[in-house]
Design a protein around this motif. Structure first.
Motif, PDB file in Angstrom:
ATOM      1  N   ILE A 218      -5.058  -9.409 -14.101  1.00 25.35           N
ATOM      2  CA  ILE A 218      -5.362  -9.450 -12.684  1.00 25.35           C
ATOM      3  C   ILE A 218      -5.101 -10.855 -12.162  1.00 25.35           C
ATOM      4  O   ILE A 218      -5.529 -11.838 -12.758  1.00 25.35           O
ATOM      5  N   GLN A 219      -4.379 -10.939 -11.045  1.00 28.41           N
ATOM      6  CA  GLN A 219      -4.110 -12.240 -10.435  1.00 28.41           C
ATOM      7  C   GLN A 219      -5.390 -12.737  -9.761  1.00 28.41           C
ATOM      8  O   GLN A 219      -5.835 -12.186  -8.764  1.00 28.41           O
ATOM      9  N   SER A 220      -6.001 -13.766 -10.334  1.00 28.74           N
ATOM     10  CA  SER A 220      -7.303 -14.230  -9.853  1.00 28.74           C
ATOM     11  C   SER A 220      -7.247 -15.598  -9.193  1.00 28.74           C
ATOM     12  O   SER A 220      -8.283 -16.143  -8.817  1.00 28.74           O
ATOM     13  N   LYS A 221      -6.042 -16.180  -9.046  1.00 25.77           N
ATOM     14  CA  LYS A 221      -5.917 -17.459  -8.375  1.00 25.77           C
ATOM     15  C   LYS A 221      -5.696 -17.251  -6.883  1.00 25.77           C
ATOM     16  O   LYS A 221      -4.931 -16.370  -6.479  1.00 25.77           O
ATOM     17  N   HIS A 222      -6.359 -18.079  -6.067  1.00 20.95           N
ATOM     18  CA  HIS A 222      -6.222 -17.981  -4.623  1.00 20.95           C
ATOM     19  C   HIS A 222      -6.139 -19.379  -4.027  1.00 20.95           C
ATOM     20  O   HIS A 222      -6.687 -20.338  -4.578  1.00 20.95           O
ATOM     21  N   ILE A 223      -5.468 -19.476  -2.896  1.00 22.75           N
ATOM     22  CA  ILE A 223      -5.425 -20.735  -2.153  1.00 22.75           C
ATOM     23  C   ILE A 223      -6.411 -20.627  -1.005  1.00 22.75           C
ATOM     24  O   ILE A 223      -6.245 -19.804  -0.099  1.00 22.75           O
ATOM     25  N   LEU A 224      -7.442 -21.454  -1.043  1.00 23.30           N
ATOM     26  CA  LEU A 224      -8.514 -21.388  -0.052  1.00 23.30           C
ATOM     27  C   LEU A 224      -8.526 -22.672   0.770  1.00 23.30           C
ATOM     28  O   LEU A 224      -8.366 -23.777   0.235  1.00 23.30           O
TER      29      LEU A 224
ATOM     30  N   VAL B 154     -15.325  -9.766   3.014  1.00 26.71           N
ATOM     31  CA  VAL B 154     -14.323  -9.049   2.230  1.00 26.71           C
ATOM     32  C   VAL B 154     -14.907  -7.717   1.739  1.00 26.71           C
ATOM     33  O   VAL B 154     -15.938  -7.684   1.060  1.00 26.71           O
ATOM     34  N   PHE B 155     -14.256  -6.628   2.140  1.00 27.49           N
ATOM     35  CA  PHE B 155     -14.615  -5.264   1.756  1.00 27.49           C
ATOM     36  C   PHE B 155     -16.002  -4.844   2.246  1.00 27.49           C
ATOM     37  O   PHE B 155     -16.583  -3.890   1.720  1.00 27.49           O
ATOM     38  N   ALA B 156     -16.542  -5.527   3.247  1.00 28.15           N
ATOM     39  CA  ALA B 156     -17.877  -5.187   3.759  1.00 28.15           C
ATOM     40  C   ALA B 156     -17.805  -4.994   5.271  1.00 28.15           C
ATOM     41  O   ALA B 156     -17.219  -5.824   5.983  1.00 28.15           O
ATOM     42  N   SER B 157     -18.405  -3.927   5.749  1.00 29.10           N
ATOM     43  CA  SER B 157     -18.364  -3.644   7.183  1.00 29.10           C
ATOM     44  C   SER B 157     -19.095  -4.711   7.986  1.00 29.10           C
ATOM     45  O   SER B 157     -20.099  -5.271   7.531  1.00 29.10           O
ATOM     46  N   PRO B 158     -18.596  -5.014   9.198  1.00 23.22           N
ATOM     47  CA  PRO B 158     -19.363  -5.895  10.084  1.00 23.22           C
ATOM     48  C   PRO B 158     -20.641  -5.195  10.527  1.00 23.22           C
ATOM     49  O   PRO B 158     -20.768  -3.966  10.425  1.00 23.22           O
ATOM     50  N   ASN B 159     -21.611  -5.962  11.030  1.00 25.14           N
ATOM     51  CA  ASN B 159     -22.883  -5.363  11.454  1.00 25.14           C
ATOM     52  C   ASN B 159     -22.804  -4.904  12.906  1.00 25.14           C
ATOM     53  O   ASN B 159     -21.877  -5.265  13.649  1.00 25.14           O
ATOM     54  N   PRO B 160     -23.766  -4.110  13.355  1.00 25.20           N
ATOM     55  CA  PRO B 160     -23.725  -3.579  14.726  1.00 25.20           C
ATOM     56  C   PRO B 160     -23.691  -4.660  15.797  1.00 25.20           C
ATOM     57  O   PRO B 160     -23.066  -4.466  16.849  1.00 25.20           O
TER      58      PRO B 160
ATOM     59  N   CYS C 195      -7.320  -5.357  -7.588  1.00 27.77           N
ATOM     60  CA  CYS C 195      -7.201  -6.667  -6.967  1.00 27.77           C
ATOM     61  C   CYS C 195      -8.399  -7.537  -7.347  1.00 27.77           C
ATOM     62  O   CYS C 195      -9.376  -7.064  -7.935  1.00 27.77           O
ATOM     63  N   HIS C 196      -8.295  -8.822  -6.983  1.00 26.11           N
ATOM     64  CA  HIS C 196      -9.378  -9.762  -7.267  1.00 26.11           C
ATOM     65  C   HIS C 196      -9.924 -10.321  -5.964  1.00 26.11           C
ATOM     66  O   HIS C 196      -9.161 -10.739  -5.092  1.00 26.11           O
ATOM     67  N   VAL C 197     -11.242 -10.305  -5.820  1.00 24.72           N
ATOM     68  CA  VAL C 197     -11.898 -10.807  -4.616  1.00 24.72           C
ATOM     69  C   VAL C 197     -12.140 -12.309  -4.763  1.00 24.72           C
ATOM     70  O   VAL C 197     -12.760 -12.746  -5.744  1.00 24.72           O
ATOM     71  N   PRO C 198     -11.652 -13.134  -3.826  1.00 23.28           N
ATOM     72  CA  PRO C 198     -11.865 -14.589  -3.922  1.00 23.28           C
ATOM     73  C   PRO C 198     -13.342 -14.935  -4.044  1.00 23.28           C
ATOM     74  O   PRO C 198     -14.190 -14.361  -3.351  1.00 23.28           O
ATOM     75  N   GLY C 199     -13.638 -15.861  -4.937  1.00 24.36           N
ATOM     76  CA  GLY C 199     -15.010 -16.298  -5.114  1.00 24.36           C
ATOM     77  C   GLY C 199     -15.788 -15.541  -6.161  1.00 24.36           C
ATOM     78  O   GLY C 199     -16.915 -15.916  -6.491  1.00 24.36           O
ATOM     79  N   THR C 200     -15.186 -14.460  -6.702  1.00 24.09           N
ATOM     80  CA  THR C 200     -15.869 -13.692  -7.737  1.00 24.09           C
ATOM     81  C   THR C 200     -15.319 -14.072  -9.104  1.00 24.09           C
ATOM     82  O   THR C 200     -14.259 -14.676  -9.221  1.00 24.09           O
ATOM     83  N   ALA C 201     -16.066 -13.717 -10.126  1.00 23.29           N
ATOM     84  CA  ALA C 201     -15.643 -14.029 -11.489  1.00 23.29           C
ATOM     85  C   ALA C 201     -14.365 -13.268 -11.830  1.00 23.29           C
ATOM     86  O   ALA C 201     -14.114 -12.172 -11.332  1.00 23.29           O
TER      87      ALA C 201
END
Length: 587
Positions: free
Chosen positions: A3-9, A81-87, A203-209
């Protein structure tokens, strides 16, 4: 596969979403950003046009903010990331762009998005009862991988087909249609959508292990969701592209599978479709182009009429290596069918919407092949024949097979020392030469003609720098041999002149960490009177020494020198020349 786990932040993972939204607004001068609520919206929306609001979790870029702009969406609400916005975020979007003409909220069929966007709609209606009937809500579910039994309660997941709903409804809203008309066309599109995706890996989520690979090297997952959800099934080994595409198309158009026959396809050459081929984030444009052409061909082969073919990155799953196919079945009724096509074709002012030809894809027309003719030598029409033609043929075959076997190792070398393509490039040329031997075009019965054919194979099947170098050398060698008599072939003079001719097109000289190193060592040894085996030995030594040579030419010249010395990898092109020469003298 890994899994590609490198990201440019820009700063850190916690600010990535907001940083990205700021970038979107920099790209599109129409837009403004409510940073506190992460709402991207048209800064000065036209109050006489229905407003379209969408949103959901981030990580699907360009969806959703990339589609905000003239002709598609009025606002997008972005969660983590992958989480709905709130009302609260959604209510803010309605307040920013809502108007008396009406507002249509479009969401993908995921529980979090339905609940949060739906709650925001109800809260807005409770606070503004006079505007309650002007806010409509539409849920898009287009995934055919989730069957009726599995999704009996939650229904089909919303995937990239949602973007077609945005585009078509947004174009109608720009024309000044009423809220009911915009809602109706969006609902019609939704009811005729089918999408299925396939992934080579999650996929890999930035900031996760960093997580372990979910799939083996030769395994794919059909029906993966856009939030790393498991798919419908795993397939191993990975099927050829056309077979894979056939499986995916069948899942969408089949009317025999009652569990997932969601779209009313009629069959019998009656179905007209809009096709969207979507990059899930990790595929190259090279791969996507091949897939798009394959999808169009397979649909036509199955009798469907492809009215539009759209390909690009529309709704991703971060960096997931995979793609999805969406089919929008056009209605039988001609007015609605033409309306949908015209709305799809209208230009937009958004960075997320990719170019479309606005016409059905044409049948590919191939240019006629121009036959290559080999003229006879000027000195004599008698072919220059090898002393032992069968041995000549066997030597060429051995050289080609040696290169083909060594492709993985040469590729490994070039991944470190170059751009990673040398192994496949050499293998392509070797495979082409083997085919010409089978066709009788390369034979010791006519060395000159054989070398011309080999030169042509290097030119056409290898390409790039290495193909050009081989082709120039063999072409020059052919010219040198034309002066030989049929009784005594002057290999020494021909090789010497070929190397001189090659030097007029390349600055590489031994030692340079290129294929010139072993080639020049071989030629110079032959010219000095050394025996063939000694000359091959000199070439072998020169090739092996490239691992300690500072790169002065070729792709390796752009690689940091100390890194190459540390890796102790020989030049891949030089290694290929070594293998060819060693194979020529084997018995």
């Amino acid at each position: 596969m890994a899994i590609q786990s490198k990201h440019i932040l820009g700063n850190d993972p916690s600010t990535l979403v907001l940083d990205s939204l700021k970038g979107v607004c920099e790209l599109n001068h129409q837009l403004a950003l409510d940073e506190a609520n992460r709402v991207v919206y048209i800064a000065s929306p036209d109050p006489s046009k229905v407003a379209l609001i969408c949103g959901g979790g981030s990580g699907h870029e360009p969806a959703h903010a990339g589609f905000v702009g003239d002709g598609i969406l009025t606002a997008a609400v972005c969660g983590n990331v992958f989480a709905s916005p709130n009302p609260r975020q959604v209510r803010r979007a309605i307040e920013l762009v809502g108007n008396g003409k009406g507002t249509l909220i479009i969401v993908k069929n995921y529980t979090g998005e339905i609940l949060n966007f739906g709650l925001a709609k109800e809260q807005f209606a409770a606070r503004h009862p006079d505007k309650a009937d002007k806010v409509k809500f539409l849920v898009v579910g287009d995934d055919v991988a989730v069957g009726r039994t599995q999704g009996s309660i939650v229904g089909r997941r919303g995937l990239v087909g949602t973007v077609l709903v945005y585009k078509i409804a947004g174009a109608l809203a720009r024309r000044g249609a009423s809220i009911d008309e915009v809602y109706d066309i969006a609902e019609t599109v939704t009811e005729n959508l089918g999408t299925v995706g396939v992934g080579l890996e999650h996929c890999h989520v930035p900031g996760t292990a960093t997580s372990e690979s979910h799939l083996t090297e030769n395994e794919i997952e059909i029906g993966m969701g856009i939030h790393n959800e498991a798919g419908n099934k795993r397939v191993s080994p990975v099927p050829p592209m056309d077979q894979l595409i056939d499986q995916l198309i069948t899942m969408i158009i089949s009317t025999e599978d009652k569990d997932r026959s969601f779209v009313p396809f009629r069959g019998g050459n009656q179905d007209q479709v809009i096709v969207l081929v979507n990059n899930l984030g990790g595929l190259s444009e090279l791969e996507l182009g091949s897939i798009s052409g394959g999808v169009s061909r397979r649909l036509k082969a199955k009798g469907l009429s492809v009215q539009r073919l759209i390909s690009g990155t529309f709704m991703t799953s971060l960096n997931m290596p995979g793609f999805s196919i969406t089919l929008l079945l056009l209605p039988e009724e001609q007015y609605t069918r033409n309306l949908i096509l015209s709305l799809l074709d209208e230009p937009t002012g958004t960075p997320g919407w990719k170019w479309s030809s606005c016409v059905p894809p044409a049948r590919l027309q191939s240019s006629p092949k121009i036959p290559i003719t080999v003229s006879a030598t000027k000195k004599s029409e008698v072919p220059l024949k090898a002393p032992d033609p069968p041995a000549f043929n066997s030597a060429v075959e051995r050289a080609c097979n040696a290169i083909i076997r060594a492709e993985p190792e040469i590729t490994r070398m070039d991944t470190i020392a170059g751009d990673g393509d040398c192994g496949l490039t050499l293998k392509g040329g070797a495979t082409a030469v083997l085919q010409t031997i089978e066709e009788g075009k390369v034979s010791g019965e006519d060395i000159v003609s054989s070398l011309i054919v080999i030169s042509q194979a290097a030119e056409e099947q290898m390409g790039g720098t290495i193909g050009a170098l081989f082709s120039i050398f063999f072409s020059a060698l052919t010219q040198g041999l034309r002066s030989s008599s049929t009784e005594a072939i002057d290999w020494s003079g021909a090789l010497d002149s070929a190397l001189d001719r090659l030097y007029t097109y390349t600055r590489a000289r031994r030692p340079s960490r290129t294929l010139v190193d072993p080639l020049s060592a071989f030629v110079e040894s032959i010219v000095s009177g050394k025996k063939l085996a000694e000359a091959v030995g000199a070439a072998t030594t020169a090739a092996e020494q490239t691992k300690d040579v500072e790169a002065k030419a070729g792709r390796s010249a752009y690689v940091e020198g100390e890194s190459l010395k540390k890796e102790q990898v020989t030049d891949p092109g030089a290694w290929g020349v070594k293998l060819i020469l060693e194979a020529l003298i084997q018995q």
